[in-house]
Design an enzyme around this catalytic site. Structure first.
Site, PDB file in Angstrom:
ATOM      1  CG  HIS A  75     -48.672   0.510   8.145  1.00 22.66           C
ATOM      2  ND1 HIS A  75     -48.849   1.382   6.920  1.00 22.66           N
ATOM      3  CD2 HIS A  75     -49.290   1.079   9.293  1.00 22.66           C
ATOM      4  CE1 HIS A  75     -49.461   2.479   7.635  1.00 22.66           C
ATOM      5  NE2 HIS A  75     -49.832   2.230   8.705  1.00 22.66           N
ATOM      6  N   GLY A 104      -6.944   1.248   3.193  1.00 21.31           N
ATOM      7  CA  GLY A 104      -8.500   1.333   3.144  1.00 21.31           C
ATOM      8  C   GLY A 104      -8.941   2.238   1.671  1.00 21.31           C
ATOM      9  N   GLY A 105      -7.905   2.582   1.171  1.00 20.32           N
ATOM     10  CA  GLY A 105      -8.136   3.437  -0.206  1.00 20.32           C
ATOM     11  C   GLY A 105      -9.079   4.263  -0.216  1.00 20.32           C
ATOM     12  CB  THR A 106     -10.987   5.535  -2.996  1.00 16.73           C
ATOM     13  OG1 THR A 106      -9.948   5.340  -3.927  1.00 16.73           O
ATOM     14  CG2 THR A 106     -11.839   6.767  -3.408  1.00 16.73           C
ATOM     15  CB  CYS A 107     -14.457   2.999  -0.091  1.00 19.35           C
ATOM     16  SG  CYS A 107     -15.991   2.840   0.806  1.00 19.35           S
ATOM     17  CD  GLU A 155      -2.546   1.695   0.132  1.00 16.85           C
ATOM     18  OE1 GLU A 155      -3.393   0.794  -0.200  1.00 16.85           O
ATOM     19  OE2 GLU A 155      -2.140   2.760  -0.325  1.00 16.85           O
TER      20      GLU A 155
HETATM   21  C1  FAD Z   1     -16.237  11.070  -3.301  1.00 18.61           C
HETATM   22  C2  FAD Z   1     -16.598   9.661  -3.523  1.00 18.61           C
HETATM   23  C3  FAD Z   1     -17.699   9.030  -3.081  1.00 18.61           C
HETATM   24  C4  FAD Z   1     -17.805   7.680  -3.196  1.00 18.61           C
HETATM   25  N1  FAD Z   1     -19.104   7.216  -2.735  1.00 18.61           N
HETATM   26  C5  FAD Z   1     -19.281   5.838  -2.991  1.00 18.61           C
HETATM   27  C6  FAD Z   1     -20.285   5.360  -2.209  1.00 18.61           C
HETATM   28  O1  FAD Z   1     -21.166   5.921  -1.667  1.00 18.61           O
HETATM   29  N2  FAD Z   1     -20.560   3.936  -2.538  1.00 18.61           N
HETATM   30  C7  FAD Z   1     -19.733   3.202  -3.362  1.00 18.61           C
HETATM   31  O2  FAD Z   1     -20.190   1.970  -3.431  1.00 18.61           O
HETATM   32  N3  FAD Z   1     -18.718   3.876  -4.081  1.00 18.61           N
HETATM   33  C8  FAD Z   1     -18.499   5.134  -3.633  1.00 18.61           C
HETATM   34  N4  FAD Z   1     -17.347   5.710  -4.031  1.00 18.61           N
HETATM   35  C9  FAD Z   1     -16.524   4.778  -5.096  1.00 18.61           C
HETATM   36  C10 FAD Z   1     -15.578   3.924  -4.289  1.00 18.61           C
HETATM   37  O3  FAD Z   1     -14.829   4.796  -3.433  1.00 18.61           O
HETATM   38  C11 FAD Z   1     -14.590   3.023  -4.826  1.00 18.61           C
HETATM   39  O4  FAD Z   1     -15.369   2.303  -6.181  1.00 18.61           O
HETATM   40  C12 FAD Z   1     -14.073   2.086  -4.061  1.00 18.61           C
HETATM   41  O5  FAD Z   1     -13.164   2.747  -3.124  1.00 18.61           O
HETATM   42  C13 FAD Z   1     -13.479   0.783  -4.727  1.00 18.61           C
HETATM   43  O6  FAD Z   1     -12.165   1.081  -5.017  1.00 18.61           O
HETATM   44  P1  FAD Z   1     -10.778   0.042  -5.256  1.00 18.61           P
HETATM   45  O7  FAD Z   1     -11.071  -1.111  -4.478  1.00 18.61           O
HETATM   46  O8  FAD Z   1     -10.958  -0.248  -6.459  1.00 18.61           O
HETATM   47  O9  FAD Z   1      -9.660   0.737  -4.853  1.00 18.61           O
HETATM   48  P2  FAD Z   1      -9.328   2.063  -3.900  1.00 18.61           P
HETATM   49  O10 FAD Z   1     -10.269   1.919  -2.853  1.00 18.61           O
HETATM   50  O11 FAD Z   1      -9.344   3.241  -4.922  1.00 18.61           O
HETATM   51  O12 FAD Z   1      -7.975   1.771  -3.307  1.00 18.61           O
HETATM   52  C14 FAD Z   1      -6.688   1.543  -4.131  1.00 18.61           C
HETATM   53  C15 FAD Z   1      -5.620   1.538  -3.135  1.00 18.61           C
HETATM   54  O13 FAD Z   1      -4.461   1.209  -3.947  1.00 18.61           O
HETATM   55  C16 FAD Z   1      -3.437   2.140  -3.401  1.00 18.61           C
HETATM   56  N5  FAD Z   1      -2.505   1.949  -4.633  1.00 18.61           N
HETATM   57  C17 FAD Z   1      -2.663   2.675  -5.774  1.00 18.61           C
HETATM   58  N6  FAD Z   1      -1.464   2.392  -6.600  1.00 18.61           N
HETATM   59  C18 FAD Z   1      -0.551   1.870  -5.877  1.00 18.61           C
HETATM   60  C19 FAD Z   1       0.612   1.128  -6.268  1.00 18.61           C
HETATM   61  N7  FAD Z   1       1.365   1.430  -7.294  1.00 18.61           N
HETATM   62  N8  FAD Z   1       1.395   0.533  -5.095  1.00 18.61           N
HETATM   63  C20 FAD Z   1       0.656   0.389  -3.792  1.00 18.61           C
HETATM   64  N9  FAD Z   1      -0.521   0.722  -3.529  1.00 18.61           N
HETATM   65  C21 FAD Z   1      -1.238   1.643  -4.749  1.00 18.61           C
HETATM   66  C22 FAD Z   1      -4.031   3.231  -3.348  1.00 18.61           C
HETATM   67  O14 FAD Z   1      -3.207   4.091  -2.367  1.00 18.61           O
HETATM   68  C23 FAD Z   1      -5.271   2.756  -2.471  1.00 18.61           C
HETATM   69  O15 FAD Z   1      -5.337   2.839  -1.168  1.00 18.61           O
HETATM   70  C24 FAD Z   1     -16.986   6.908  -4.066  1.00 18.61           C
HETATM   71  C25 FAD Z   1     -15.940   7.633  -4.641  1.00 18.61           C
HETATM   72  C26 FAD Z   1     -15.753   8.976  -4.296  1.00 18.61           C
HETATM   73  C27 FAD Z   1     -14.473   9.538  -5.013  1.00 18.61           C
END
Ligand code: FAD
Length: 457
Positions: free
Chosen positions: A439, A38-41, A33
């Site tokens: 209901h 935990g990434g984007t979510c 990582e």
């Molecule tokens: C504002 C916003 C609101 C959202 N709301 C919702 C919602 O309400 N419901 C919903 O279902 N979805 C929502 N989403 C979408 C959701 O966040 C993503 O679809 C979800 O996080 C899935 O992501 P993922 O598993 O593909 O990877 P991500 O969660 O994006 O994680 C990828 C991880 O990989 C890491 N990484 C990247 N490249 C490298 C590398 N080369 N080496 C090591 N690590 C790396 C990153 O740092 C990151 O931690 C939202 C998105 C945004 C932007």
């Protein structure tokens, strides 16, 4: 060169679950990582935004106090406190993922940028790791569009906006889709003036026209200014102000604001992964090419989550983990094509969506039935004082199976699951029509809507 059985790049919504399943079978897993666990979510997407949507809802309801029988003479928004609440919720989730992975037997966590050196080798922080199986879960990031004048101004995206602890005086949101509208409504409720600039002719352009129109009405009623057909957006700095030229068909040609949020889509984090060294193919947008079981073009390498372009949600990414785990560990040939499209738009009231839109059903040319009901005719919505929106369900006239639904209204984000599960069961709509729902709920009207279907002309 540390050797593993599996390497997982990225801890989004698929990686950690898969790491846990693999590790439990006794195999050695390396997890890489480069950013926050935990990434984007967890950090910049679903969790922090929905925490802030909850703050915005509470503030909005307090302002409507008189309708409910109390007087909140003045509602003062403390943006630092809103941010602190959001940070706490998001932080708990992040820490949970990190601690769990670092303490799980057979998982070794590497913090740094992972990059392919070959189809079996990934470098991270000066080390080279090898494995026979490599799983990519690198997610995506906000697209920065090529807008004239953008370099002259400072702008926000979904990540940086979440760091604000002040209420912008006037937030200009570029992009009238899911992310832009959630932020737009929430900041309007925090007290910002908000203008949404959408290049297309309507908001959430993938939805049906009646849904777009109702969403627009909901937002405009709260004072969000909507400008569609903003085809030639450009920016200029004028003193402290940011001026956005919009050239909309209607309204003033310029909008002056204090902050700009760019919410025009996402792109995959695949440009700096060394995919060429591994021979992994991508499409022209950088999404990793995968088959129905998420195998890339190189045997032994899988791509999960947003980076494969098969989904753009937390639940689709998590389902990718389930598909890969089922195929590799459970002898269960689950596939992406088993998945029914489903998602929510978390404005208030929310839009719950499952399956096809009405427009898609019409385009398909199949014989279909449609049932609708406005929320003004849903008892629970009336009792809650939240009567905006409507329910719409589409049914295949021959198979009687549900083709799709939009539930825009209070509780729509939960109600949609009644419909979704029936779709997964491939059951005829008559099953739900005869079900006795509780209901008073919004869901109790679903059998009524299904009992009053009309041909889709
Ligand atoms: C504002 C916003 C609101 C959202 N709301 C919702 C919602 O309400 N419901 C919903 O279902 N979805 C929502 N989403 C979408 C959701 O966040 C993503 O679809 C979800 O996080 C899935 O992501 P993922 O598993 O593909 O990877 P991500 O969660 O994006 O994680 C990828 C991880 O990989 C890491 N990484 C990247 N490249 C490298 C590398 N080369 N080496 C090591 N690590 C790396 C990153 O740092 C990151 O931690 C939202 C998105 C945004 C932007």
């Amino acid at each position: 060169m540390p050797g593993f059985d599996a390497i997982i790049i990225g801890t989004g919504q698929a990686g950690p679950g898969l790491a846990g399943r693999l590790a439990a079978t006794g195999v050695k897993v390396a997890v890489i990582e480069r950013g926050r666990f935990g990434g984007t979510c967890v950090n910049t997407g679903c969790i922090p935004t929905k925490a802030m949507v909850a703050s915005a809802y509470a503030i909005h309801t307090a302002r409507r106090g008189q309708e409910y029988g109390f007087a909140a003479s003045q509602v003062e928004v403390d943006m630092k406190a809103v941010k602190a609440r959001k940070d706490r919720i998001s932080g708990q989730s992040r820490d949970g993922v990190e601690k769990w992975m670092k303490s799980t037997a057979n998982i070794t966590v590497y913090q740094g940028h992972g990059r392919f050196e070959s189809a079996r080798e990934v470098s991270v922080g000066g080390e080279r790791l090898t494995a026979e199986r490599i799983f990519i879960n690198v997610g995506g990031r906000a697209t920065i569009p090529d807008i004239p004048g953008l370099a002259q101004i400072s702008y926000l995206n979904n990540s940086s906006l979440l760091n604000l602890d002040v209420v912008p005086r006037h937030l200009i949101v570029v992009g009238g889709s899911y992310v832009g509208l959630e932020f737009g409504q929430m900041f309007r409720r925090f007290g910002s003036q908000v203008t949404v600039l959408e290049m297309g002719p309507r908001l959430v352009g993938r939805e049906d026209e009646d849904v777009s129109a109702a969403v627009r009405e909901i937002l405009e009623r709260e004072g969000v200014e909507i400008r569609v057909n903003a085809k030639c957006i450009r920016f200029e700095k004028r003193g402290e102000e940011i001026v956005a030229g919009a050239e909309c068909k209607e309204g003033a040609p310029e909008v002056q604001g204090s902050h700009v949020l760019l919410a025009v889509g996402r792109r995959p984090n695949t440009g700096d992964l060394g995919l060429d060294k591994a021979g992994v193919a991508t499409d022209s947008h950088g999404y990793i090419t995968v088959d129905d079981q998420l195998r890339t073009t190189v045997p032994g390498i899988w791509a999960l989550g947003d980076c494969n372009g098969k989904g753009a949600f937390t639940h689709t990414s998590y389902n990718d983990f389930e598909i890969v785990a089922a195929n590799l560990l459970d002898n269960d040939a689950r596939r992406v094509s088993d998945r029914i499209v489903a998602y929510n738009l978390y404005i208030d009231p929310p839009l719950g969506r499952a399956g096809a839109t009405e427009a898609e059903v019409r385009r398909s040319g199949r014989k279909a039935l449609i049932g609708t009901r406005p929320m003004t005719r849903v008892g629970r919505a009336i009792e809650k004082g939240e009567t905006q929106g409507f329910i719409k369900i589409l049914v295949d006239a021959e198979t009687k199976q549900i083709l799709g639904a939009s539930v825009l209204g209070t509780g729509g984000d939960e109600v949609i699951h009644c419909i979704l599960d029936l779709m997964y069961a491939r059951a005829p709509y008559t099953v739900m029509q005869r079900a006795v729902h509780i209901h008073p709920t919004v869901s109790e009207l679903l059998p009524t809507v299904l009992g009053d279907l009309k041909p889709l002309n």
